[in-house]
Design an enzyme around this catalytic site. Sequence first.
Site, PDB file in Angstrom:
ATOM      1  N   CYS A 174       8.252 -22.311  -6.583  1.00 27.76           N
ATOM      2  CA  CYS A 174       7.471 -21.087  -6.835  1.00 27.76           C
ATOM      3  C   CYS A 174       6.491 -21.337  -7.975  1.00 27.76           C
ATOM      4  CB  CYS A 174       8.390 -19.921  -7.217  1.00 27.76           C
ATOM      5  SG  CYS A 174       9.629 -19.521  -6.010  1.00 27.76           S
TER       6      CYS A 174
ATOM      7  N   CYS B 228      12.200 -20.500  -8.368  1.00 26.11           N
ATOM      8  CA  CYS B 228      12.490 -21.934  -8.459  1.00 26.11           C
ATOM      9  C   CYS B 228      11.228 -22.712  -8.855  1.00 26.11           C
ATOM     10  CB  CYS B 228      12.975 -22.449  -7.109  1.00 26.11           C
ATOM     11  SG  CYS B 228      11.728 -22.224  -5.825  1.00 26.11           S
TER      12      CYS B 228
ATOM     13  N   ASP C 296      27.833   8.571 -47.043  1.00 29.14           N
ATOM     14  CA  ASP C 296      29.045   7.830 -46.714  1.00 29.14           C
ATOM     15  C   ASP C 296      29.321   6.892 -47.884  1.00 29.14           C
ATOM     16  OD1 ASP C 296      31.109   6.871 -45.020  1.00 29.14           O
ATOM     17  OD2 ASP C 296      29.911   5.062 -44.720  1.00 29.14           O
TER      18      ASP C 296
ATOM     19  N   CYS D  69       0.839  -1.207   0.000  1.00 36.56           N
ATOM     20  CA  CYS D  69       0.000   0.000   0.000  1.00 36.56           C
ATOM     21  C   CYS D  69       0.868   1.250   0.000  1.00 36.56           C
ATOM     22  CB  CYS D  69      -0.886   0.006   1.242  1.00 36.56           C
ATOM     23  SG  CYS D  69       0.094   0.010   2.753  1.00 36.56           S
TER      24      CYS D  69
ATOM     25  N   ASP E  67      28.878   5.770 -38.352  1.00 37.40           N
ATOM     26  CA  ASP E  67      28.627   7.176 -38.689  1.00 37.40           C
ATOM     27  C   ASP E  67      27.722   7.850 -37.665  1.00 37.40           C
ATOM     28  OD1 ASP E  67      29.901   6.715 -41.211  1.00 37.40           O
ATOM     29  OD2 ASP E  67      28.090   5.664 -41.777  1.00 37.40           O
TER      30      ASP E  67
END
Lengths: 125, 841
Positions: free
Chosen positions: B110, B107, B523, B14, B726
């Site tokens: 869980c 894991c 370029d 909260c 570039d």
Amino acid sequence: MTTLPVTTLLVNAVGLTAMMMIVWWFWLWKPRNAVGTKDGVIDIRVANGTYTPALIDSPAGQPLTLRVLREDASPCAEYLIIEGLGISEPLPVNRLHMLMLPAMAAGEYRFHCQMNMYQGILRVR
Amino acid sequence: MSTLVRFSIPAMKCGGCARKIRAALEPLAGVHDIAIDITGKSVALRIDGNDSAPVMAALAQAGYPAESVSADADPETEPDHCSIDGPPRQIESGGDGMRLAITGATCASCVRTIETALSSVPGVEQASMNLADHSAHVMGGANPQDLIAAVEAVGYGASVVEDEDSLEEERERAEQKLYRRLMRDTWLALGLGAPLMAWMVFGGSMMVHAGAASQLGWLLIGMLTLAVLVFAGGRFFVGAWKAAVHHNANMDTLIAIGTGTAWLYSMVAVLAPSLLPEQARHVYFEASAMIIGFINLGLALELRARGRASQAIKRLLGLRATTARRVADDGGEADIDIAQVTTGMRLRVRPGEKIAVDGVVESGSTLVDESMLTGEPVPVSKQAGDTVSAGTISQQGSLIYRATRVGKDTVLAQIIALVKKAQGSRPPIGRLADQVSAVFVPVVMLVAIAAALVWFNVGPEPRASYAMVALTTVLIIACPCALGLATPMSVMVGVGKAAESGILIRQGEALQTASELTTIILDKTGTITEGKPSVTKVFGYAGWSEDEVLALAAALENASEHPLAFAVMEAARARSLTAAMVSDFVAENGKGVQARYRDQLVRIGNLRWLREQGVEADVAATDVVSITDQAGTPLYLALDKALIGVIGVRDQIKPDAHAAVARMHARGLKVVMITGDVRSTAEAIGREAGIDEVIAEVLPADKASHVRVRRDRGELVAMVGDGINDAPALAEADVGFAIGTGTDVAIESAGIALMRGSLHGVVDAIAVSSATVRNIKQNLVGAFLYNVLGIPVAAGLLYPLTGMMFSPVIAGLAMSLSSVTVVSNANRLRFFRANPAGEVV
């Protein structure tokens, strides 16, 4: 039948008063009751042509999370634009959308929809 | 350097928890920008350096043990600070189930706990969790909030992962619902308004005459009109009121005041006719109803037209695969949901199938159609080691590839996100409209009242009626929407159109500037040329043979990543030469490389650098000319101070470079080539490609300064490069174009990213930008003219000449059509062709 002078005066008085009210209400009025953020989070509802709240206060130098809920399906409300931050964010319909803002410098940041019909102000101080 | 770190804090419940966490973190030295998200049970903050241990300790001490879930170095350089990267969004369950992002799971235990918790929620048919990507997939019709609560109740964090498909479906559903409602409201309003209009047009009286019958009849119609205003136009009044409370005014305000005034005036005429002069006892119920009808119709048409405008995103979303064919370690194959694909999985794509996620080919070969992403129509050959992209299609042959990027990380997902964002960006040209529309409505209200007062004070009889008509007509004809829509609609369509051709325009500003350019600097390597040089000539001196020169050069270049180095090594491989043994390798950026060979210093590089090192190269002068005359680049090889060889390397110019440069010239652009190559070589390539000016022998770091010099001279400069080498020059230019080959382009590196290697992409991008800006200008001029001319006419400016007033009903029709016109004009861009002549691309 000719219009009585008093009616003319009355109509003019009402018209001029309305014009002054418009100028005051939309331009001269200074907002006072801004909504503050809680723990760096603020909820914004997009509905009925308005953002609620439309005036937000946030501390400077801290990130802010906007949780935006767009309830209006009108394309008008599709994008949330925040001036000065380069943000133009598409909003999903009927879903809470998180928008994380970086720490901001003090100042006022207007936010609005693409057509400038929805409007709000984020005051950072 | 600071580091952005996110912590998952499952114990945070909260606002009180958030305050305690903030109080624990704020005193810590080197901790900044603390952002707490209660919903996501997470904290994001920046720390100096990268040691998050003090933060973890402080959180644990405050009673909120945390785990670091991510750490991103130097977050200031993150391209998208405002992306929805942290706490996720909530969505509702779609037909294909729902994905939850799970935090706190570490894991297999869980996983079981979370799956059990999710399965216990009413409505859940099946729940499975993937520990690898910390996500859970839930099938069934459960409420997302219930699912989140169930996961939180067992001590973990959960949030719904946003799914683009369901978002799009939700948007379409909501818009369809809105469209149906708008059409229903249209027919409701016109159902009353049209018969009244017909009555008036065919000579029926709209006046309230003395006598109860007339008043009662109009009262009944007044009540019906009120019903129309409430049911078909109620949201305009609600919107107007809500906006007014917030000291805002919008389109709803104008409609509500306009139609409301007409109705109120009419009701005064019906209920208290004695308050008005006899000639002014006119009712305008038909105007109120017709205006509401027309405006609803306009909104519905606009909604439809906008749907067409956003087809580019739909097309991109449609490229995504929904399933993938997983290849298990034992060789077994099975189709799985795309949400279950994780990085590292081996996947198969069969002929004609979509590639599901980004990956690297492990085996097989095929031709892949990448045109949907790059605009490049020629299929690309893929074999082991090549990368493949989600959304592209394998045309023939079967591949097995390993997933490298999934979900939001795929190139396709990045393109979708980029296009979506860019479609909402705003070029500077729209700023005036923004400024005007921000104050438009209150100004129109003032004009309307002023016009009404003028009519009331100096107008002919019935003055009250004329004043009311002027007021209503001005309010209704004014259209802030047309102004507001003018720029964003064109940008939406233009950016989407560009994306269809593999042109990703990232910002509205780049779009506008691209249409105003005067100079393009290209370029050389990888932009004008293929970027795949090959050795054309080898010369040996001081008793060194060609093969000995090449073998030694290959040894030197072995550790280099320069494209020329690959050419030398490839040539040595082709001649089956064994590279000599060298040590102490040192690379000099933009100059060459050196190393030790049998206790002597050996160097390979450009002439200027070798001369600086005391090497004389006069002996090679004639051979060098033969290289440079054919647009080749000479590489000089020296042993100590003696020149022992020259290698000519040539990078072919792209076959369509000349045609693309010609198109640039046709647009009035000056085309400049910049390269680190020797002048004679650069000039030979420049001549071949039709370049106006060649800047040669420039170090990589100096390219940006050449761009700056031209900008200082007042030129609007675009720089076109690969986006990696570039990057500084791209950033310095007014518009940077990152050009790539296929989906490898660094799409975040420049204002405009081109997904195909052709220089035609640059011209196409400029053409789309110009067309979009032209479209914006048309829209803006149209919207401004509409309002600038419409409002005075509605106020009655033409009355002295024509004796006619504009009807509020006509104003309603014009207003509703004005925004539709803007959207339709923007939609014309969908048919724009950047390269109508069809040059070879």
